[in-house]
Design a protein around this motif. Sequence first.
Motif, PDB file in Angstrom:
ATOM      1  N   VAL A   4       0.853  -1.316   0.082  1.00  0.00           N
ATOM      2  CA  VAL A   4      -0.102  -0.125  -0.240  1.00  0.00           C
ATOM      3  C   VAL A   4       0.821   1.314   0.058  1.00  0.00           C
ATOM      4  O   VAL A   4       1.917   1.557   0.844  1.00  0.00           O
ATOM      5  N   ILE A   5       0.456   2.097  -0.788  1.00  0.00           N
ATOM      6  CA  ILE A   5       1.273   3.425  -0.838  1.00  0.00           C
ATOM      7  C   ILE A   5       0.545   4.263  -0.032  1.00  0.00           C
ATOM      8  O   ILE A   5      -0.760   4.633  -0.211  1.00  0.00           O
ATOM      9  N   LEU A   6       0.984   4.885   1.251  1.00  0.00           N
ATOM     10  CA  LEU A   6       0.316   5.829   1.965  1.00  0.00           C
ATOM     11  C   LEU A   6       0.192   7.426   1.606  1.00  0.00           C
ATOM     12  O   LEU A   6       0.998   8.147   1.656  1.00  0.00           O
ATOM     13  N   GLY A   7      -0.817   7.311   0.488  1.00  0.00           N
ATOM     14  CA  GLY A   7      -1.037   8.658  -0.008  1.00  0.00           C
ATOM     15  C   GLY A   7       0.088   9.539  -0.616  1.00  0.00           C
ATOM     16  O   GLY A   7       1.163   8.998  -0.827  1.00  0.00           O
ATOM     17  N   LYS A   8       0.059  10.739  -0.386  1.00  0.00           N
ATOM     18  CA  LYS A   8       1.329  11.545  -0.884  1.00  0.00           C
ATOM     19  C   LYS A   8       2.624  11.423  -0.108  1.00  0.00           C
ATOM     20  O   LYS A   8       3.669  12.270  -0.402  1.00  0.00           O
ATOM     21  N   THR A   9       2.615  10.859   1.138  1.00  0.00           N
ATOM     22  CA  THR A   9       3.858  10.582   1.567  1.00  0.00           C
ATOM     23  C   THR A   9       4.919   9.899   0.557  1.00  0.00           C
ATOM     24  O   THR A   9       6.203   9.678   0.797  1.00  0.00           O
ATOM     25  N   GLY A  10       4.101   8.744  -0.053  1.00  0.00           N
ATOM     26  CA  GLY A  10       4.994   8.067  -1.151  1.00  0.00           C
ATOM     27  C   GLY A  10       5.565   6.492  -0.220  1.00  0.00           C
ATOM     28  O   GLY A  10       6.202   5.982  -0.850  1.00  0.00           O
ATOM     29  N   ILE A  11       5.204   6.555   1.120  1.00  0.00           N
ATOM     30  CA  ILE A  11       5.884   5.631   1.634  1.00  0.00           C
ATOM     31  C   ILE A  11       5.039   4.394   1.254  1.00  0.00           C
ATOM     32  O   ILE A  11       3.823   4.225   1.352  1.00  0.00           O
ATOM     33  N   GLU A  12       5.693   3.160   1.136  1.00  0.00           N
ATOM     34  CA  GLU A  12       5.076   1.805   0.609  1.00  0.00           C
ATOM     35  C   GLU A  12       5.126   0.960   2.042  1.00  0.00           C
ATOM     36  O   GLU A  12       6.340   0.809   2.299  1.00  0.00           O
ATOM     37  N   LEU A 154      -4.013  19.728   5.183  1.00  0.00           N
ATOM     38  CA  LEU A 154      -2.711  20.014   6.051  1.00  0.00           C
ATOM     39  C   LEU A 154      -2.168  18.396   6.387  1.00  0.00           C
ATOM     40  O   LEU A 154      -1.001  18.487   6.971  1.00  0.00           O
ATOM     41  N   TYR A 155      -2.755  17.205   6.411  1.00  0.00           N
ATOM     42  CA  TYR A 155      -2.528  16.205   6.732  1.00  0.00           C
ATOM     43  C   TYR A 155      -2.165  15.098   5.752  1.00  0.00           C
ATOM     44  O   TYR A 155      -2.907  15.031   4.666  1.00  0.00           O
ATOM     45  N   GLU A 156      -0.768  14.287   5.894  1.00  0.00           N
ATOM     46  CA  GLU A 156      -0.606  13.467   4.902  1.00  0.00           C
ATOM     47  C   GLU A 156      -1.122  11.995   5.146  1.00  0.00           C
ATOM     48  O   GLU A 156      -1.387  11.096   4.259  1.00  0.00           O
ATOM     49  N   THR A 157      -1.576  11.799   6.301  1.00  0.00           N
ATOM     50  CA  THR A 157      -2.360  10.338   6.757  1.00  0.00           C
ATOM     51  C   THR A 157      -3.356  10.575   7.744  1.00  0.00           C
ATOM     52  O   THR A 157      -3.368  11.686   8.511  1.00  0.00           O
ATOM     53  N   MET A 158      -4.264   9.740   7.463  1.00  0.00           N
ATOM     54  CA  MET A 158      -5.364   9.534   8.502  1.00  0.00           C
ATOM     55  C   MET A 158      -5.397   8.127   8.970  1.00  0.00           C
ATOM     56  O   MET A 158      -5.460   7.279   8.232  1.00  0.00           O
ATOM     57  N   ALA A 180      -8.346  12.346  -1.775  1.00  0.00           N
ATOM     58  CA  ALA A 180      -7.251  13.685  -1.395  1.00  0.00           C
ATOM     59  C   ALA A 180      -5.965  13.112  -1.356  1.00  0.00           C
ATOM     60  O   ALA A 180      -5.093  14.003  -0.924  1.00  0.00           O
ATOM     61  N   ASP A 181      -5.606  12.038  -1.753  1.00  0.00           N
ATOM     62  CA  ASP A 181      -4.281  11.300  -1.803  1.00  0.00           C
ATOM     63  C   ASP A 181      -3.901  11.375  -0.447  1.00  0.00           C
ATOM     64  O   ASP A 181      -2.538  11.601  -0.246  1.00  0.00           O
ATOM     65  N   MET A 182      -4.723  11.024   0.447  1.00  0.00           N
ATOM     66  CA  MET A 182      -4.099  11.047   1.985  1.00  0.00           C
ATOM     67  C   MET A 182      -4.065   9.561   2.487  1.00  0.00           C
ATOM     68  O   MET A 182      -5.049   8.965   2.174  1.00  0.00           O
TER      69      MET A 182
END
Length: 338
Positions: A4-12, A154-158, A180-182
């Motif tokens: 899973v890619i965590l949205g705009k963080t780009g973290i996989e 404002l937030y990258e993850t929820m 929102a690519d969050m």
Amino acid sequence: MDKVILGKTGIEVNKNGFGALPIQRISKKDAVYLLQKAFYNGINYFDTARAYSDSEEKMGAAFEYTRDKIIISTKTAAQTAEDMWKDLDESLTKLKTDYIDIYQFHNPSFCPKPGDESGLYDAAMEAKKQGKIRHIGITNHRIAVVKEAIESGLYETMQFPFSYLAADADLEIVEACREADMGFIAMKGLAGGLIHNSACAYAYMAQPQFAHVAPIWGVQRESELDEFLSYQVCPPQLDGELLAEIEKDKEQLSGDFCRGCGYCMPCPAGIEINNCARMSLMLRRAPQEGWLSEEWQEKMKLIKNCLHCGQCMSKCPYGLNTPELLAKNYEDYKTFLK
């Protein structure tokens, strides 16, 4: 193994995250063993919080020498910038690291924003500038706060409760985060212990419409970890049998029920609300013997001392009439003692 890619963080991350709240209930030796076994079997995402007593310390002991190979998220329940800095420094020390991948505001009653009175978001931005945190996230149970956080950008993850018992409003949140690519981190995938078949929960999360959802499973026992590791090798299929069980659970658990989140606590009358208010469900969905012990009989009797002060209702993120739920559960509980 699904990623899973965590949205705009780009973290996989592996779609099999490790929720480290339960390891506060086991020894340090056992916790380190579980954490390292998870890592060496492909799990690369571990979630904890400053509020989880010694969970961070155990995680630090497990990953001091493999830090660069994992993703760590932790949380602060601070209400002021000063306290956030204290929490952050303590988390970094306990985790034996000089940075945190995702630093989350832990279920705040409001949405922290730049320039507000709390100073929380500004402090997080400064911590990010200093390299102590890499991404800013938020966790919540309140739909209104969640929506505001998503809309703020404002937030990258929820991090939000999500399972196959989700209501339509919850599903809308999941979709809003995707749009929102969050990054969407699903806590309570087993609905606080009410879902007993982890294969059902895993298969539900694996559906294409939830490809962006990263579940974190609360793990305390090796047998629990082994279940989730086995699904990486042989993923459960959402076939007729599993679907039938999911529909049965939805029927039994529809409507108002206590999720056991514990945000209503502490109770001024000493009632263990997060378990007592869902006792009827636990008696029907778990071995009864443990819940009918002398210890639990005494805990349930405390419901008679309810002050009806309204504190629990005001803090319940699901808007439950907690005193009413407690009374109903106690009356039902007494029928099991006859």
